[in-house]
Design an enzyme around this catalytic site. Structure first.
Site, PDB file in Angstrom:
ATOM      1  N   ASP A  12       0.829  -1.199   0.000  1.00 55.10           N
ATOM      2  CA  ASP A  12       0.000   0.000   0.000  1.00 55.10           C
ATOM      3  C   ASP A  12       0.873   1.262   0.000  1.00 55.10           C
ATOM      4  OD1 ASP A  12      -2.489   1.198  -0.034  1.00 55.10           O
ATOM      5  OD2 ASP A  12      -3.252   0.019   1.658  1.00 55.10           O
ATOM      6  N   ASP A  36     -10.892   2.216  -3.365  1.00 57.43           N
ATOM      7  CA  ASP A  36     -11.317   0.938  -2.796  1.00 57.43           C
ATOM      8  C   ASP A  36     -12.789   0.687  -3.117  1.00 57.43           C
ATOM      9  OD1 ASP A  36      -8.854   0.717  -1.573  1.00 57.43           O
ATOM     10  OD2 ASP A  36      -9.628   0.730   0.474  1.00 57.43           O
TER      11      ASP A  36
END
Ligand SMILES: *[C@@H]1O[C@H](CO)[C@@H](O)[C@H](O)[C@H]1NC(C)=O
Ligand SMILES: *[C@@H]1O[C@H](CO)[C@@H](O)[C@H](O)[C@H]1NC(C)=O
Ligand SMILES: *[C@@H]1O[C@H](CO)[C@@H](O)[C@H](O)[C@H]1NC(C)=O
Ligand SMILES: *[C@@H]1O[C@H](CO)[C@@H](O)[C@H](O)[C@H]1NC(C)=O
Length: 410
Positions: free
Chosen positions: A158, A220
């Site tokens: 990430d 997301d």
């Protein structure tokens, strides 16, 4: 010949020297990842059904193994953020949460491997992860080696909490440490997402695709039909930017499927999986697998659909706006007739709340076998008809639904 000239010649002859060459993800990875549904599920006493722990991960391996998912290609089981203790140990190594992962990650890896499946984990390039667990900044080498020691096959990295310049360097560096670990691991980067949506710059997909096996482009997913529609619309508009960097070993990642979360009607779930398949996107579930409905499971194990999603050519389907509210996605794939004529799938997607009819001529979208094609409905697996290059097909697509045909050359 001087070293410089040799290097030059080498670059000249093999232009793409730095292309990520770990031999992995030749097809878009399929599997399960914890984040979409379990998120940072650390409060196991209050929310036992949303608890990210060893038992959950092993149960996904059992489900894949026992219920046909593995045979269909579901392979990677990935633990996302919130798996570790808040502190590294005395030797600077990350420590799995002692309550939730009491036997450690090597144990889980071994269990998953004994089922013939693969194991994935998560870190962040910053000092902390997105959910404030220890991140890998300053520990790239230690962490890459540790993931390798544990038997990790896939690593999601990430990009929270760091600047653009750091992202651009860190993803390349971390990849080099993964390579140096000697264990091939699918390298899943969130790099372009942060460049575009956090730092408001244009991602350098040429570079990204040379260093990562897959990468997140967009926000997301959340568990709603609205989120799926927004994602589909985004990829439609980003086709020109993304399609040239998509193929075996390097995939644009639309994020997880939301099957098994009670969020979609049957027709919406058809749309969700059809578009992801047409785009040759990774197919990662994120749910309590016992909540996957019978119909969702039938879709997930539809081998005609998976043949499109997992086609070895890895071509990203191309969208065409038709006159009605329907978008036509077109994707060439195997099998070929001889070495010339591909099979081609046509997905007619209607995201609106009313049915629409449209006539389209498949021959206008790159078909070229003058012997014509036979048309199969991918969801009903029924033969529809044979068509020649100049023939049109009339379809009515119900509201929030898809008609998906594969045309095989005759
Ligand atoms: C490391 O990179 C080299 C050169 O690209 C490649 O041949 C090798 O397979 C890679 N190893 C791993 C473990 O990824
Ligand atoms: C038919 O189209 C495919 C894909 O565009 C192409 O690779 C192939 O060469 C074409 N065949 C002929 C005979 O033009
Ligand atoms: C479709 O084409 C195949 C191959 O030429 C042929 O066997 C079949 O009979 C055709 N079907 C129809 C309904 O025309
Ligand atoms: C389609 O092409 C075939 C031959 O390729 C021809 O016989 C037929 O008349 C054409 N049909 C139309 C509607 O143009």
């Amino acid at each position: 010949m001087s070293i410089k000239r040799r290097v030059f010649l080498f670059l000249f002859l093999f232009g793409k020297v730095s292309l990520l060459d770990n031999g992995l993800a030749r097809k878009p990875p399929m599997g399960w990842m914890s984040w979409g549904y379990f998120m940072c599920g650390v409060d196991c006493e209050t929310h036992p059904r949303k608890c990210l722990k060893q038992k959950l991960i092993l149960s996904v391996a059992d489900t894949f193994y026992n219920e046909g998912y593995q045979e269909a290609g579901f392979e990677y089981i990935i633990i996302d953020d919130c798996w570790s203790e808040k502190q590294r140990d005395r030797n600077g190594r990350l420590v799995p949460d002692k309550k939730r992962f009491p036997k450690g990650m090597k144990y889980i890896a071994d269990y998953i491997h004994s089922r013939g499946l693969k194991f994935g984990m998560y870190t962040n390039v910053a000092e902390i992860t997105c959910m404030h667990y220890p991140g890998s900044k300053g520990h790239f080498s230690t962490d890459a080696k540790m993931f390798a020691d544990w038997g990790v096959d896939y690593i999601k990295v990430d990009g929270c909490f760091v600047g653009e310049a750091f992202l651009n360097k860190a993803y390349i560096k971390f990849g080099q440490h993964l390579n140096a670990s000697g264990r091939p691991m699918v390298y899943s980067c969130s790099w372009p997402y942060y460049i575009e949506f956090i730092h408001h710059k244009t991602p350098d997909y040429k570079t990204i695709s040379r260093h990562c096996n897959m990468w997140r482009n967009y926000h997301d997913v959340v568990t709603s039909w609205q989120a799926i529609k927004t994602i589909i619309t985004h990829y439609k508009s980003a086709y020109d930017q993304l399609s040239g960097h998509h193929g075996p070993g390097q995939w644009n990642d639309m994020d997880m499927l939301i099957f098994g979360t009670g969020s979609l009607t049957d027709s919406q779930s058809r749309v969700h999986l059809a578009v992801y398949s047409m785009l040759a996107a990774p197919l990662l579930l994120s749910c309590d697998t016992s909540r996957i409905t019978k119909y969702e499971k039938e879709l997930l194990l539809n081998l005609e659909l998976l043949a499109i999603a997992q086609d070895p050519l890895g071509i990203m389907g191309r969208p065409f706006e038709l006159e009605t509210s329907i978008t036509l996605w077109v994707k060439s794939h195997l099998p070929r007739k001889g070495d010339k004529y591909h099979s081609v799938s046509f997905a007619l997607i209607n995201l609106e709340e009313h049915a629409s009819s449209v006539t389209f001529t498949p021959g206008l979208y790159g078909l070229n076998s003058t012997d014509g094609y036979t048309v199969m409905d991918v969801f009903t697996r029924e033969f529809i008809r044979n068509v020649t290059l100049n023939e049109s097909i009339l379809v009515t697509v119900p509201e929030e639904d898809v008609i998906l045909y594969t045309l095989f050359p005759l």
